[in-house]
Motif scaffolding. Structure first.
Motif, PDB file in Angstrom:
ATOM      1  N   ARG A 153       9.518  -4.247  -4.419  1.00 23.52           N
ATOM      2  CA  ARG A 153       9.430  -5.802  -3.514  1.00 23.52           C
ATOM      3  C   ARG A 153       7.781  -5.685  -2.878  1.00 23.52           C
ATOM      4  O   ARG A 153       7.124  -5.138  -2.127  1.00 23.52           O
ATOM      5  CB  ARG A 153      10.376  -6.363  -2.168  1.00 23.52           C
ATOM      6  N   CYS A 154       7.442  -7.594  -2.840  1.00 23.12           N
ATOM      7  CA  CYS A 154       6.192  -7.298  -1.661  1.00 23.12           C
ATOM      8  C   CYS A 154       6.532  -6.923  -0.808  1.00 23.12           C
ATOM      9  O   CYS A 154       7.393  -6.779   0.173  1.00 23.12           O
ATOM     10  CB  CYS A 154       5.365  -8.886  -2.258  1.00 23.12           C
ATOM     11  N   ASP A 155       4.923  -5.974   0.017  1.00 24.08           N
ATOM     12  CA  ASP A 155       4.764  -5.684   1.065  1.00 24.08           C
ATOM     13  C   ASP A 155       5.410  -6.873   2.491  1.00 24.08           C
ATOM     14  O   ASP A 155       5.888  -6.298   3.434  1.00 24.08           O
ATOM     15  CB  ASP A 155       3.853  -4.583   1.435  1.00 24.08           C
ATOM     16  N   ASP A 187       6.694 -12.104   5.041  1.00 18.89           N
ATOM     17  CA  ASP A 187       7.483 -12.712   4.416  1.00 18.89           C
ATOM     18  C   ASP A 187       7.577 -13.452   3.265  1.00 18.89           C
ATOM     19  O   ASP A 187       7.304 -14.980   2.665  1.00 18.89           O
ATOM     20  CB  ASP A 187       6.495 -13.997   5.553  1.00 18.89           C
ATOM     21  N   CYS A 188       7.515 -13.019   2.279  1.00 19.65           N
ATOM     22  CA  CYS A 188       7.668 -12.595   1.198  1.00 19.65           C
ATOM     23  C   CYS A 188       8.702 -12.041  -0.096  1.00 19.65           C
ATOM     24  O   CYS A 188       9.636 -13.013  -0.675  1.00 19.65           O
ATOM     25  CB  CYS A 188       5.942 -12.672   0.116  1.00 19.65           C
ATOM     26  N   ARG A 189       7.921 -10.766   0.290  1.00 22.95           N
ATOM     27  CA  ARG A 189       9.249 -10.124  -0.761  1.00 22.95           C
ATOM     28  C   ARG A 189       9.807 -10.195  -1.851  1.00 22.95           C
ATOM     29  O   ARG A 189      10.472  -9.472  -1.960  1.00 22.95           O
ATOM     30  CB  ARG A 189      10.756  -9.973   0.835  1.00 22.95           C
ATOM     31  N   ARG A 198      -2.619 -13.064  -2.028  1.00 21.64           N
ATOM     32  CA  ARG A 198      -1.986 -14.466  -1.698  1.00 21.64           C
ATOM     33  C   ARG A 198      -1.840 -13.216  -0.640  1.00 21.64           C
ATOM     34  O   ARG A 198      -2.805 -12.848   0.712  1.00 21.64           O
ATOM     35  CB  ARG A 198      -1.515 -14.542  -2.626  1.00 21.64           C
ATOM     36  N   CYS A 199      -0.569 -11.898  -0.728  1.00 26.97           N
ATOM     37  CA  CYS A 199      -0.379 -11.319   0.096  1.00 26.97           C
ATOM     38  C   CYS A 199      -1.287 -10.159   0.548  1.00 26.97           C
ATOM     39  O   CYS A 199      -1.164  -9.914   1.980  1.00 26.97           O
ATOM     40  CB  CYS A 199       1.130 -11.207   0.340  1.00 26.97           C
ATOM     41  N   GLY A 200      -1.791  -9.811  -0.575  1.00 32.21           N
ATOM     42  CA  GLY A 200      -3.165  -8.889  -0.060  1.00 32.21           C
ATOM     43  C   GLY A 200      -4.327  -8.827   1.101  1.00 32.21           C
ATOM     44  O   GLY A 200      -3.929  -8.106   1.672  1.00 32.21           O
ATOM     45  N   TRP A 254       1.479  -5.278  -2.874  1.00 36.38           N
ATOM     46  CA  TRP A 254       1.679  -6.735  -3.018  1.00 36.38           C
ATOM     47  C   TRP A 254       2.169  -7.554  -4.470  1.00 36.38           C
ATOM     48  O   TRP A 254       1.693  -6.715  -5.916  1.00 36.38           O
ATOM     49  CB  TRP A 254       0.276  -7.453  -2.243  1.00 36.38           C
ATOM     50  N   CYS A 255       2.589  -8.987  -4.163  1.00 39.52           N
ATOM     51  CA  CYS A 255       2.970 -10.336  -5.921  1.00 39.52           C
ATOM     52  C   CYS A 255       1.563  -9.788  -6.423  1.00 39.52           C
ATOM     53  O   CYS A 255       1.509  -9.843  -7.318  1.00 39.52           O
ATOM     54  CB  CYS A 255       3.327 -10.921  -5.176  1.00 39.52           C
ATOM     55  N   SER A 256       0.363 -10.268  -5.062  1.00 36.84           N
ATOM     56  CA  SER A 256      -0.566 -10.236  -5.997  1.00 36.84           C
ATOM     57  C   SER A 256      -1.420 -10.319  -4.242  1.00 36.84           C
ATOM     58  O   SER A 256      -1.859 -10.365  -3.080  1.00 36.84           O
ATOM     59  CB  SER A 256      -0.942 -12.154  -5.780  1.00 36.84           C
TER      60      SER A 256
HETATM   61 ZN   LIG Z   1       4.020 -11.038  -1.777  1.00 38.41          ZN
END
Ligand SMILES: [Zn+2]
Length: 186
Positions: A141-143, A146-148, A167-169, A162-164
């Motif tokens: 899962r993304c770290d 609030d995303c996961r 974005r999350c990174g 990260w998912c992206s």
């Molecule tokens: Zn994410």
């Protein structure tokens, strides 16, 4: 092999998400409302597939497969036991004929045999089986708390967080930077 796709975030911003596997991209795609939505999404992944081939029955099948892949990949990311009924459903989809590979340059007309939507769904199911069976620890899962979001880490070093990154990174980097500034001024 995974291609990723542009998604629209709840706040309206588009962002690129590469889930790291075609089956996970499929589960992460916007929910298809009409058979045509499904056909168009699949046609971007399977170039010999006609988007108009998808029927209402295919749409129902796709929704079942999508939910199944989502539950199984989430369980794998959380290191939980896979639900046997979901495993059976996935195996059933994978047991039907998939999209056969084809080498260009032959004498027969390409696409002589018509490709069916069900074959594309079978290929996606087989991809899900492969990633759940081989190195399932790469499904994570993304770290960001609030995303996961679930993805498969395809990186050689297996250190994707990260998912992206955009974005999350980036959000994490900004937060860390702010925390450092706050600590420095305290
Ligand atoms: Zn994410």
């Amino acid at each position: 092999m995974s291609a990723g796709q542009w998604l629209i975030a709840p706040e309206g911003v588009s962002w690129f998400f590469d889930a790291g596997a075609p089956s996970l991209d499929f589960a992460a795609a916007p929910e298809p409302v009409h058979a045509r939505d499904l056909g168009e999404w699949l046609a971007t992944r399977f170039e010999r597939l006609d988007a108009a081939d998808a029927s209402e029955r295919d749409l129902a099948d796709a929704m079942t497969l999508r939910a199944t892949i989502e539950r199984l990949s989430t369980a794998a990311a959380d290191r939980e036991t896979l639900d046997p009924d979901d495993v059976d459903t996935l195996n059933l989809f994978g047991a039907t004929p998939d999209v056969p590979p084809a080498l260009a340059g032959g004498r027969r007309q390409a696409g002589a045999g018509r490709l069916r939507t069900g074959q594309a769904l079978s290929s996606l199911a087989r991809d899900a089986i492969a990633i759940l069976a081989v190195e399932p620890e790469r499904i994570r899962r993304c770290d960001a708390d609030d995303c996961r979001r679930v993805f498969r880490d395809e990186s050689r070093t297996a250190n994707r967080r990260w998912c992206s990154m955009q974005r999350c990174g980036n959000r994490a980097k900004v937060r860390a930077h702010r925390a450092r500034l706050a600590a420095a001024s305290a």
